[in-house]
Each structure stands twice: as C-alpha cells, then as structure tokens.
Design an enzyme around this catalytic site. Structure first.
Site, short mmCIF file in Angstrom:
data_model
loop_
_atom_site.label_atom_id
_atom_site.label_comp_id
_atom_site.label_asym_id
_atom_site.label_seq_id
_atom_site.Cartn_x
_atom_site.Cartn_y
_atom_site.Cartn_z
N ILE A 144 45.03 31.73 32.49
CA ILE A 144 45.17 31.93 33.92
C ILE A 144 45.78 30.66 34.49
CG2 ILE A 144 43.35 33.65 34.23
CD1 ILE A 144 41.41 31.54 35.03
N ASP A 145 46.48 30.78 35.60
CA ASP A 145 47.23 29.66 36.17
C ASP A 145 46.31 28.50 36.54
OD1 ASP A 145 49.54 31.19 35.95
OD2 ASP A 145 49.37 31.95 38.01
N LYS A 146 46.90 27.33 36.61
CA LYS A 146 46.16 26.10 36.95
C LYS A 146 45.31 26.27 38.21
CE LYS A 146 46.96 21.47 38.73
NZ LYS A 146 47.85 20.81 39.69
#
Length: 302
Positions: A136-138
C-alpha cells in the site's frame, strides 16, 4: 554499459530527463534525474542538468551505473501487529511509512521494522522485499499481510491472482457522488504524459474497483472501496477518473483540498485463506486519528 542517442527534430526542446525516460524503457524519470546528478549522462560530451532542453542533432551518451545492492538493516521501529503465526504477519501500517526499501528510502521502512521483529520472512521477492506479498502507498494507512516463508508467500500471491483476497478501503473524496453504489472497470497503466503517475489508458492492465457511499458532506463524500484487482495507485486513479479524486492526494487530487498529510485513504479490512490451515482469516482496523478528525470536521461543517 555505454548507450547513445541522437536527438531528432521530433524531440526538439524536450527536457532531457523526460526524453530519456521515454528512450530508456526500464528506467524511471527519478532514476534518470539521479544519473544526471551523478554525471552519468552527457550531451555532446558535456554534463547537463535535468531541465536541459535538448536540441536537434544533440548527441546524448549515458552509462548505466552498476546497481549497488541494498544492505537491509533491522531497525527497532514499533509495529502494530494485528495477527502473527509461523506463516503470516498482518500489520496495521501507519500513514507515512514506506513498505520496502528503495532509492531514497533505504531506512525506516516496514521491511526494516519486520526484520527486527522477526528473522523468518519469505525470500521470493528477493533481498529488498522479503515477505512482501502486496503493497500500500506510503501515505495510505492500514492492513497489510506479510509472508514468513515461501510456501505461505506462494499461497497468498495465488489468492491475489485468483481475486479471492478481500480488501476494503475507506476514503474521503472530493464532490458529492450521485450514486450510492458503483463499479469502476477501467484499465490502468503508466500515464503517457507523466511517467511518475498512473492513469486510465487503453492499453493498461485490467482494474476493477467497487465503491459504496457511506456519508455525504458538503463538497465531499466518504466512501468504501472494495478492490477486485490491485494495480498501482488503483483507488486514487479510479476515483480521479470519475472526477472524485481523494482529498489530500498530492499526485492525483486538486490543489485546493483538505489539510492532510497525504491522501485520505485507509485499508480498513483484509480477508484471506490461511496458507496452512485453510481457515478464512479476516481483520479490520479503524482509520488513524487524523482521518477520523477530518470526518468529524466535515460532519460539523455540513
């Protein structure tokens, strides 16, 4: 390895970093900018900056530097472990944490924390991404499953391929969505105008997102998104595609938005079949404080 390219009339006045990101298929624009900074790229024998505008007839030469292997180090970073056994770890990743090390993010990642927490992670994804089955994105918070051995890794990846893993997210998006339910079925690939972004493109990979509106606010909506596929930035790209980009999204959203540290997106629930026992495992975590405070703000404002 030395490479060369002669600038044509069609390339006239393009930025060199943009041109080379089109010419060198396997290199990202940020990677090329680093090469320029480290003087691995020359134009007519001279070093230039990333914003150099090429001219017809320019002779560009570059040397692809040898990749330095990352030396991953275990770091004592607090982890919110939701579930763990000898096969799988499920963690609640905080917003702001990168999942695995890469150029510019060699430390402080989820992988660095996992290496300290346990030394038995699957090796299928290589040295740089031990145990990582999906990402999942930062700036997205929430649930992530990690494999502790190769058998578990193969099982979890196959479940992702078979679309039997259940992943639900909650998000705050711009605008009032007219429909209570919807499905976005639109292929996603690299944005031809900006290689740093993804976009809905004709030749992209299949991508399907189902959504349900949970609450309406003035100028915003609170939605739940269920992933059928897991493309890079899928929810962010799909919601922008239907003109309801995520609040706080610096890459795909408008400048005038809510004051947030990144997009208002949280992976709230995760379900999968346990690789060894065959038991269905499901987990759910509430959004972080900044997210819930933003919801309260919108409720009071509406």
């Amino acid at each position: 390895m030395n490479e060369h390219y002669k600038v044509s009339e069609a390339d006239q006045a393009k930025r060199i970093d943009k041109l080379l990101s089109d010419v060198i298929q396997d290199a990202s624009r940020s990677q090329i900018q680093l090469w320029l900074k480290e003087k691995h790229v020359h134009v007519n024998g001279d070093v230039v900056k990333s914003n150099y505008k090429v001219q017809e007839g320019d002779k560009i030469s570059w040397t692809i530097p040898e990749v330095k292997p990352l030396e991953l180090k275990a770091e004592d970073i607090e982890l919110d472990v939701i579930f763990e056994d000898s096969d799988v770890i499920v963690v609640n990743k905080p917003s702001g944490m990168v999942v695995h090390p890469a150029a510019g993010h060699e430390e402080g990642t989820l992988v660095n924390a996992l290496l300290y927490h346990c030394n038995d992670l699957s090796g299928i994804n290589g040295v740089e991404r031990p145990g990582i089955v999906h990402r999942i994105d930062k700036d997205t918070s929430g649930l992530l499953m990690v494999a502790k051995n190769d058998k578990a890794h193969e099982s979890l990846v196959q479940q992702l391929v078979d679309k039997t893993v259940e992943r639900k997210y909650v998000a705050i998006v711009h605008g009032t969505i007219a429909h209570e339910y919807g499905t976005i079925d639109a292929p996603i690939g690299r944005d031809p105008k900006d290689r740093q972004r993804m976009a809905v493109v004709d030749n992209g990979r299949d991508a399907v997102t189902h959504f349900q509106v949970l609450e309406h606010f003035k100028d915003y909506s609170y939605v739940e998104c269920k992933l059928e596929t897991g493309r890079t930035h899928q929810i962010r790209v799909h919601m922008r595609y239907i003109n309801h980009p995520l609040a706080g999204d610096p890459k795909y959203g408008p400048r005038k938005t809510l004051e947030l540290d990144g997009q208002a997106l949280h992976a709230k629930s995760l379900g999968f079949t346990h690789p060894t026992t065959g038991e269905w495992k499901s987990f759910e975590v509430a959004p972080p404080e900044e997210f819930t405070q933003t919801l309260e703000y919108l409720r009071n404002k509406s």
